[in-house]
Write a protein that holds these residues in place. Structure first.
Motif, short mmCIF file in Angstrom:
data_model
loop_
_atom_site.label_atom_id
_atom_site.label_comp_id
_atom_site.label_asym_id
_atom_site.label_seq_id
_atom_site.Cartn_x
_atom_site.Cartn_y
_atom_site.Cartn_z
N THR A 247 0.82 -1.22 0.00
CA THR A 247 0.00 0.00 0.00
C THR A 247 0.86 1.28 0.00
N ASP A 248 2.06 1.19 -0.54
CA ASP A 248 2.89 2.41 -0.68
C ASP A 248 2.75 2.88 -2.15
N ASP A 249 3.81 3.50 -2.70
CA ASP A 249 3.65 4.06 -4.05
C ASP A 249 3.56 2.98 -5.13
N ARG A 250 3.76 1.72 -4.70
CA ARG A 250 3.65 0.61 -5.69
C ARG A 250 2.21 0.12 -5.84
N TYR A 251 1.32 0.57 -4.94
CA TYR A 251 -0.09 0.18 -5.00
C TYR A 251 -0.68 0.71 -6.30
N CYS A 252 -1.52 -0.11 -6.95
CA CYS A 252 -2.03 0.30 -8.26
C CYS A 252 -3.30 -0.48 -8.57
N LEU A 253 -3.99 -0.11 -9.64
CA LEU A 253 -5.22 -0.80 -10.05
C LEU A 253 -4.95 -1.75 -11.20
N GLY A 254 -5.53 -2.94 -11.07
CA GLY A 254 -5.58 -3.89 -12.18
C GLY A 254 -7.03 -3.98 -12.67
N LEU A 255 -7.24 -4.69 -13.78
CA LEU A 255 -8.59 -4.79 -14.35
C LEU A 255 -8.85 -6.17 -14.92
N LEU A 256 -9.97 -6.75 -14.50
CA LEU A 256 -10.47 -7.99 -15.10
C LEU A 256 -11.71 -7.61 -15.90
N THR A 257 -11.89 -8.24 -17.07
CA THR A 257 -13.03 -7.92 -17.92
C THR A 257 -13.75 -9.20 -18.32
N CYS A 258 -15.09 -9.15 -18.30
CA CYS A 258 -15.90 -10.31 -18.68
C CYS A 258 -17.10 -9.82 -19.46
N ALA A 259 -17.47 -10.51 -20.51
CA ALA A 259 -18.69 -10.15 -21.25
C ALA A 259 -19.88 -10.33 -20.30
N ASP A 260 -20.82 -9.38 -20.38
CA ASP A 260 -21.88 -9.44 -19.36
C ASP A 260 -22.87 -10.57 -19.61
N ASP A 261 -22.78 -11.24 -20.77
CA ASP A 261 -23.68 -12.39 -21.00
C ASP A 261 -22.94 -13.71 -20.80
N ALA A 262 -21.70 -13.63 -20.31
CA ALA A 262 -20.95 -14.87 -20.04
C ALA A 262 -21.24 -15.33 -18.60
N ASP A 263 -20.80 -16.55 -18.32
CA ASP A 263 -20.94 -17.07 -16.95
C ASP A 263 -19.85 -16.44 -16.09
N ILE A 264 -20.23 -15.47 -15.26
CA ILE A 264 -19.20 -14.72 -14.50
C ILE A 264 -18.59 -15.58 -13.40
N MET A 265 -19.18 -16.73 -13.11
CA MET A 265 -18.60 -17.62 -12.10
C MET A 265 -17.51 -18.52 -12.70
N GLN A 266 -17.30 -18.39 -14.01
CA GLN A 266 -16.28 -19.20 -14.69
C GLN A 266 -15.01 -18.33 -14.82
N PRO A 267 -13.98 -18.60 -14.01
CA PRO A 267 -12.78 -17.74 -14.03
C PRO A 267 -12.21 -17.53 -15.43
N SER A 268 -12.35 -18.54 -16.28
CA SER A 268 -11.74 -18.40 -17.63
C SER A 268 -12.48 -17.38 -18.48
N ASN A 269 -13.64 -16.94 -18.03
CA ASN A 269 -14.37 -15.90 -18.78
C ASN A 269 -13.89 -14.51 -18.43
N TRP A 270 -12.99 -14.44 -17.46
CA TRP A 270 -12.44 -13.13 -17.06
C TRP A 270 -11.05 -12.96 -17.67
N THR A 271 -10.82 -11.83 -18.31
CA THR A 271 -9.51 -11.54 -18.91
C THR A 271 -8.82 -10.48 -18.09
N LYS A 272 -7.58 -10.78 -17.71
CA LYS A 272 -6.83 -9.84 -16.88
C LYS A 272 -5.98 -8.93 -17.77
N SER A 273 -6.06 -7.63 -17.50
CA SER A 273 -5.16 -6.70 -18.21
C SER A 273 -3.71 -7.06 -17.84
N PRO A 274 -2.81 -7.20 -18.82
CA PRO A 274 -1.43 -7.57 -18.50
C PRO A 274 -0.67 -6.47 -17.76
N LYS A 275 -1.19 -5.26 -17.91
CA LYS A 275 -0.53 -4.14 -17.22
C LYS A 275 -1.52 -3.48 -16.26
#
Ligand code: AHR
Length: 473
Positions: A247-275
């Motif tokens: 929680t110092d200056d290295r703290y930052c936001l990541g983002l996972l994205t999922c189509a809203d008509d996909a099964d959101i309980m399926q981890p493979s439906n979430w794509t993680k931003s590489p950066k």
């Protein structure tokens, strides 16, 4: 059971850390009249902030306080009003037992007509480890969460008795979910993100899905952390932002994205931003931006709410540095519908993007040391209006604090440092001329009839209102 990792996660400092924060809090809490428009920091020393606009038209804000000893709530008709809204204490940590220590990261939700406040809590010093943090909920059955009576509903039950924090809840396609951070036995991280439908506010209706484990270099700096999750449903997708690293200056936001008509309980439906999608900025002097929530401004435009410090170097454990201030800024969207958080915009009035009405899709922007009309990074198009001469305004690019858009005397504009001289003031001060909602022209003070104008890629100062209209967003 003590969570051995939680001991390394948070090397505990003496209670004096919290006492020092108390004094700092009293000294730095802002008073005075709420500004006409929001400015950053919105609220000093409030971290992990949740702001949402309720159907009653009010903004509600809760957050962690530096003392980590109580749950607080503010209400205001405007975002800016939260800066000085009265803060009500809903509940204080107990005198002993598992809820007598740290109180972290509350969130207020209206679930089946009942106000529920999720929060993380741990026991006080001595005996068990103060970082034996688990998640609990309060409930209020009154209509008004500010004046209503709150009581402890109970502890959130998950498959593991381990470090559990940062719960948020949302409804997706008619199902209410809980999304939270937890340490899972057998996985060598401080916390991962989990999702499950809810049966009751504190019981899960299904086995949780593990959505992400911190593994990327920007997620494991200092600590291996994925926490502070929250969801923004927009443009046919669910955007799940979360916070990573220490929680110092290295703290930052990541983002996972999922189509809203996909099964959101399926981890493979979430794509993680590489950066990471939102990081510290030396240019705007905001460090450790994170633990965000989402809200909308009074025009219904999406707003990112987050905390950040306005200095980089921290003495001791960042967890006990009280100056994670609540900050807000507009969210803009890329052509593909994904959010562009840009960079933390820094202290001062919120910046605008200025789009000339004679050129669609382009903005007044800074490229290097030159102003132009064009496209580029969001940050290069964000211009703050600061005080100019005698009640006028001046333009400060957010990445060039203290510098101004100036008339060079020959019809062009240059970037010049505001040295406080009358010369710079005369060449950088403009009077806004209202031309409709969010539409302005800017007349150079003193030089009658000279306006800021967009001419192709060029920015100029010239006579007359043609080419002088800008849409502010
Ligand atoms: O602010 C206290 C805790 O520290 C929050 O729960 C977590 O998001 C942060 O790292």
């Amino acid at each position: 059971m003590t969570d051995p990792l939680s001991l390394t996660r948070r090397t505990f400092l003496a209670a004096s850390g919290a006492a020092a924060a108390t004094a700092a809090t009293a000294q730095r809490v802002r008073h005075g009249v709420a500004p006409a428009a929001p400015a950053n920091p919105l609220v000093r020393q409030r971290a992990d902030t949740q702001i949402f606009r309720h159907t009653d038209g009010n903004y509600y804000m809760t957050a962690s306080v530096p003392e980590y000893d109580r749950l607080v709530l503010r209400r205001s008709r405007t975002l800016a009003g939260l800066a000085t809204a009265r803060e009500t204490v809903l509940w204080r940590h107990l005198s002993s037992g598992p809820l007598s220590g740290f109180i972290w990261a509350p969130e207020l939700h209206l679930i089946d007509g009942r106000w529920i406040m999720y929060f993380a809590a741990g026991p006080s010093g001595g005996g068990e480890d103060v970082f034996r943090i688990r998640t609990y909920a309060l409930v209020c059955d009154d209509a008004d969460p500010i004046t209503g009576r709150w009581s402890l509903l109970g502890q959130l039950t998950t498959p593991w008795d381990s470090f559990t924090l940062d719960s948020t809840s949302f409804v997706h396609r008619g199902v209410r979910y809980l999304l939270w951070a937890q340490r899972e036995p057998g996985i060598d991280t401080n916390s991962n993100l989990y999702l499950a439908p809810l049966k009751t506010p504190i019981t899960l209706a299904a086995k949780p899905a593990r959505l992400t484990v911190p593994t990327l270099d920007w997620e494991v700096r200092g600590y291996k952390v994925a926490e502070g999750p929250t969801v923004l449903p927009r443009n046919g997708q669910l955007f799940l932002s979360y916070s990573a690293s220490a929680t110092d200056d290295r703290y930052c936001l990541g983002l996972l994205t999922c189509a809203d008509d996909a099964d959101i309980m399926q981890p493979s439906n979430w794509t993680k931003s590489p950066k990471p999608v939102f990081v510290s900025s030396e240019a705007t002097s905001v460090y450790g931006p994170g633990h965000n929530s989402f809200t909308v401004d009074e025009h219904g435009r999406d707003v990112l709410v987050y905390h950040g410090r306005d200095y980089k170097a921290i003495k001791g454990d960042p967890l006990f540095d009280p100056n994670r201030d609540t900050r807000i800024q507009r969210i803009y969207y890329n052509a593909d519908g994904t959010p562009d958080f840009g960079i933390p915009v820094g202290n001062g009035p919120l910046p605008y993007r200025m789009a000339p009405t004679n050129r669609s899709g382009a903005f007044l922007r800074l490229r290097g040391d030159r102003f132009e009309i064009g496209t580029g990074s969001l940050a290069s198009t964000q211009i703050r209006q600061v005080a100019g001469k005698g009640g006028s305004i001046a333009f400060e690019p957010i990445e060039r604090r203290g510098e101004r858009l100036c008339h060079d005397g020959a019809g062009r504009v240059v970037l010049a440092r505001d040295d406080g001289s009358a010369g710079i003031a005369a060449r950088s001060s403009f009077v806004p001329v209202e031309q409709g909602r969010d539409r302005r022209a800017f007349r150079l003070v003193g030089a009658g009839g000279l306006y800021l104008q967009a001419a192709g890629d060029e920015v100029r100062i010239a006579r007359g209102l043609q080419d002088a209209s800008f849409m502010l967003s």
